[in-house]
Design an enzyme around this catalytic site. Structure first.
Site, mmCIF file in Angstrom:
data_model
loop_
_atom_site.group_PDB
_atom_site.id
_atom_site.type_symbol
_atom_site.label_atom_id
_atom_site.label_comp_id
_atom_site.label_asym_id
_atom_site.label_seq_id
_atom_site.Cartn_x
_atom_site.Cartn_y
_atom_site.Cartn_z
ATOM 1 N N ARG A 160 0.825 -1.220 0.000
ATOM 2 C CA ARG A 160 0.000 0.000 0.000
ATOM 3 C C ARG A 160 0.857 1.267 0.000
ATOM 4 O O ARG A 160 0.511 2.250 -0.649
ATOM 5 C CB ARG A 160 -0.965 -0.008 1.182
ATOM 6 C CG ARG A 160 -2.022 -1.082 0.988
ATOM 7 C CD ARG A 160 -3.271 -0.846 1.774
ATOM 8 N NE ARG A 160 -4.259 -1.857 1.419
ATOM 9 C CZ ARG A 160 -5.349 -2.098 2.109
ATOM 10 N NH1 ARG A 160 -5.613 -1.415 3.195
ATOM 11 N NH2 ARG A 160 -6.199 -3.033 1.703
ATOM 12 N N ARG A 204 13.556 -21.607 3.396
ATOM 13 C CA ARG A 204 15.002 -21.382 3.528
ATOM 14 C C ARG A 204 15.614 -21.990 2.277
ATOM 15 O O ARG A 204 15.547 -23.194 2.083
ATOM 16 C CB ARG A 204 15.529 -22.049 4.798
ATOM 17 C CG ARG A 204 14.943 -21.424 6.063
ATOM 18 C CD ARG A 204 15.609 -21.974 7.317
ATOM 19 N NE ARG A 204 15.194 -21.204 8.490
ATOM 20 C CZ ARG A 204 14.270 -21.598 9.360
ATOM 21 N NH1 ARG A 204 13.681 -22.754 9.214
ATOM 22 N NH2 ARG A 204 13.954 -20.852 10.392
ATOM 23 N N ASP A 229 18.484 -12.849 10.026
ATOM 24 C CA ASP A 229 19.907 -12.769 9.635
ATOM 25 C C ASP A 229 20.233 -13.425 8.307
ATOM 26 O O ASP A 229 20.880 -12.839 7.444
ATOM 27 C CB ASP A 229 20.758 -13.513 10.675
ATOM 28 C CG ASP A 229 20.959 -12.694 11.913
ATOM 29 O OD1 ASP A 229 20.431 -11.579 11.965
ATOM 30 O OD2 ASP A 229 21.658 -13.193 12.809
ATOM 31 N N THR A 279 11.237 -12.015 12.911
ATOM 32 C CA THR A 279 11.524 -13.263 13.620
ATOM 33 C C THR A 279 10.972 -13.133 15.032
ATOM 34 O O THR A 279 11.012 -12.045 15.609
ATOM 35 C CB THR A 279 13.042 -13.583 13.709
ATOM 36 O OG1 THR A 279 13.242 -14.574 14.729
ATOM 37 C CG2 THR A 279 13.883 -12.365 14.064
ATOM 38 N N ILE A 280 10.475 -14.229 15.571
ATOM 39 C CA ILE A 280 9.929 -14.134 16.933
ATOM 40 C C ILE A 280 11.040 -14.021 17.974
ATOM 41 O O ILE A 280 10.779 -13.660 19.116
ATOM 42 C CB ILE A 280 9.015 -15.338 17.270
ATOM 43 C CG1 ILE A 280 9.799 -16.653 17.269
ATOM 44 C CG2 ILE A 280 7.816 -15.397 16.346
ATOM 45 C CD1 ILE A 280 9.042 -17.799 17.946
ATOM 46 N N ASP A 281 12.288 -14.328 17.567
ATOM 47 C CA ASP A 281 13.363 -14.430 18.563
ATOM 48 C C ASP A 281 13.879 -13.089 19.088
ATOM 49 O O ASP A 281 14.568 -13.046 20.098
ATOM 50 C CB ASP A 281 14.544 -15.219 17.975
ATOM 51 C CG ASP A 281 14.209 -16.684 17.790
ATOM 52 O OD1 ASP A 281 13.142 -17.113 18.244
ATOM 53 O OD2 ASP A 281 15.026 -17.403 17.179
ATOM 54 N N ASP A 340 16.248 -11.300 18.041
ATOM 55 C CA ASP A 340 17.706 -11.342 18.188
ATOM 56 C C ASP A 340 18.427 -10.591 17.063
ATOM 57 O O ASP A 340 19.557 -10.919 16.730
ATOM 58 C CB ASP A 340 18.175 -12.807 18.236
ATOM 59 C CG ASP A 340 17.773 -13.593 17.000
ATOM 60 O OD1 ASP A 340 16.943 -13.089 16.213
ATOM 61 O OD2 ASP A 340 18.285 -14.709 16.821
ATOM 62 N N ARG A 385 16.479 -20.090 19.533
ATOM 63 C CA ARG A 385 17.598 -20.982 19.206
ATOM 64 C C ARG A 385 18.912 -20.441 19.763
ATOM 65 O O ARG A 385 19.706 -21.167 20.317
ATOM 66 C CB ARG A 385 17.670 -21.114 17.685
ATOM 67 C CG ARG A 385 18.572 -22.197 17.195
ATOM 68 C CD ARG A 385 18.462 -22.364 15.703
ATOM 69 N NE ARG A 385 18.144 -21.117 15.030
ATOM 70 C CZ ARG A 385 17.476 -21.042 13.884
ATOM 71 N NH1 ARG A 385 17.031 -22.120 13.314
ATOM 72 N NH2 ARG A 385 17.256 -19.869 13.322
ATOM 73 N N GLY A 401 6.131 -14.970 36.406
ATOM 74 C CA GLY A 401 6.633 -15.219 37.760
ATOM 75 C C GLY A 401 7.380 -16.535 37.873
ATOM 76 O O GLY A 401 7.226 -17.266 38.855
ATOM 77 N N ARG A 417 7.574 -32.239 35.625
ATOM 78 C CA ARG A 417 6.983 -32.347 34.290
ATOM 79 C C ARG A 417 7.690 -31.414 33.315
ATOM 80 O O ARG A 417 8.300 -30.420 33.725
ATOM 81 C CB ARG A 417 5.491 -31.969 34.316
ATOM 82 C CG ARG A 417 4.603 -32.925 35.090
ATOM 83 C CD ARG A 417 4.452 -34.258 34.374
ATOM 84 N NE ARG A 417 3.498 -35.138 35.028
ATOM 85 C CZ ARG A 417 3.755 -35.923 36.052
ATOM 86 N NH1 ARG A 417 4.963 -35.929 36.601
ATOM 87 N NH2 ARG A 417 2.821 -36.702 36.568
HETATM 88 O O1 F6P Z 1 14.209 -18.382 14.205
HETATM 89 C C1 F6P Z 1 13.013 -18.482 14.893
HETATM 90 C C2 F6P Z 1 12.801 -19.845 15.440
HETATM 91 O O2 F6P Z 1 11.538 -19.791 15.959
HETATM 92 C C3 F6P Z 1 13.795 -20.347 16.492
HETATM 93 O O3 F6P Z 1 13.568 -19.929 17.788
HETATM 94 C C4 F6P Z 1 13.661 -21.831 16.332
HETATM 95 O O4 F6P Z 1 14.790 -22.506 16.759
HETATM 96 C C5 F6P Z 1 13.493 -21.968 14.864
HETATM 97 O O5 F6P Z 1 12.818 -20.822 14.429
HETATM 98 C C6 F6P Z 1 12.798 -23.212 14.419
HETATM 99 O O6 F6P Z 1 12.509 -23.096 13.084
HETATM 100 P P1 F6P Z 1 12.085 -24.252 12.075
HETATM 101 O O7 F6P Z 1 11.388 -25.276 12.856
HETATM 102 O O8 F6P Z 1 11.238 -23.554 11.090
HETATM 103 O O9 F6P Z 1 13.348 -24.748 11.483
#
Ligand code: F6P
Length: 331
Positions: A33, A80, A111, A134-136, A138, A180, A194, A255
């Site tokens: 957009r 990938r 990255d 990315t959720i990480d 990083d 990771r 907590g 657990r």
């Molecule tokens: O890079 C994000 C991430 O969620 C990492 O925390 C995790 O190790 C990885 O992807 C797993 O990715 P996939 O299962 O797609 O190879």
């Protein structure tokens, strides 16, 4: 203030690459957009760099991104690509760029995706701007990456539920969250729920310290515990940690829960939608101004551009104050 299209970019290609994250769709929508607002055409490349190699390209306009802002995953799909790591693969990709008249790329990913974009730009001269997805969390050069806030909220919701059963049964739970190489999700979800202890790759942990924490908890009258463990934690995985804990304290009811890919999906939070929208516009305007080989990110709530090389090479540091906070509040 509207920007000048200094580079006279006529067409932008957008792709998502690497692990998907909530907010990627909102970023695609924003790129498409924003481009349209400035009179620039846009196309989507499906399946990341694989799509660039195979000519998997779809023309996109403001209406093709309707009802997308609220959806998790990535409408353009992600992959990938091993072939894009080869010169031959990148040559094929360059042919697609030429065939579709793409002047510049917006790459939404992490990255690895940025490294691909950088090499492609150096080799084939195709300008690109990265958006950190990315959720990480990083990636250097941004306070937050797309999907991080949503993943955190997903993890927290799940751990809260685990707490209910942990408390009801006086149990010790080891909960593995994603990350990771980084402990951002673990540290922040651990604080928010907590957790008794939080184990992350950035800190050299020691099993004896963990045992001491359990003993203190017992002394302080705690009857159940949650230990949040980042996937990339160096002490051993959650299953080993559970095994060693059980060996040391046979009386503990231990657990393990691995939250896994549930953290990567779902409706993006407000924070992720707004971030994605801001970075999509920034990427388009950045390209128009002649920026390339940079990542659009957010720092102190302002959009900033970081050279891709820095974004790739440098690390986002864990805030030591948060580690201290977690320790203090877990007494
Ligand atoms: O890079 C994000 C991430 O969620 C990492 O925390 C995790 O190790 C990885 O992807 C797993 O990715 P996939 O299962 O797609 O190879």
């Amino acid at each position: 203030m509207t920007k000048k299209n200094t580079l006279k970019i006529k067409k932008i290609g957008v792709l998502t690459s690497g692990g998907d994250s909530p907010g990627m769709n909102a970023a695609i929508r924003s790129v498409v957009r924003s481009a349209s607002y400035y009179g620039i055409e846009c196309c989507g490349i499906r399946l990341g760099y694989e799509g660039l190699i195979n000519g998997n390209v779809v023309e996109m306009g403001p209406r093709s991104v309707k009802n997308l802002i609220n959806r998790g995953g990535t409408e353009l799909k992600s992959a990938r690509s091993a072939e894009f790591r080869t010169v031959e693969g990148r040559q094929k990709a360059a042919e697609t760029v030429k065939k579709y008249g793409i002047d510049a790329l917006v790459v939404i990913g992490g990255d690895g995706s940025f490294t691909g974009g950088m090499i492609f730009q150096q080799e084939q001269g195709v300008p690109f701007i990265g958006i950190p997805g990315t959720i990480d969390n990083d990636i250097f050069g941004t306070d937050y990456t797309l999907g991080y806030d949503t993943a955190l909220n997903t993890a927290v919701e799940a751990i809260d539920k685990i707490r209910d059963t942990a408390t009801s049964h006086n149990r010790v739970f080891f909960v593995e969250v994603m990350g990771r190489d980084a402990g951002f999700i673990a540290l922040n979800s651990g604080i928010a729920t907590g957790a008794l202890d939080i184990l992350i790759p950035e800190v050299r942990d020691n099993i004896e310290d963990l045992f001491a924490t359990f003993e203190n908890a017992q002394k302080n009258g705690k009857s159940s515990s949650i230990v949040v463990v980042a996937e990339g934690e160096k002490l051993g995985g959650v299953y080993d940690l559970a095994k060693f804990t059980k060996m040391k304290y046979p009386e503990f009811d231990v657990r393990v829960t691995v939250l896994g890919h549930i953290q990567r999906g779902g409706t993006p939070t407000v924070a992720d939608r707004v971030l994605a929208s801001r970075l999509g516009l920034a990427a388009v305007e950045g390209l128009m101004e002649g920026k390339s080989n940079v990542m659009a990110g957010i720092q102190s709530n302002k959009v900033v551009f970081t050279p891709i090389e820095e974004a790739i090479k440098k690390q986002n540091e864990i805030d030591k104050d948060l580690i201290k906070l977690a320790d203090i509040l877990a007494i």
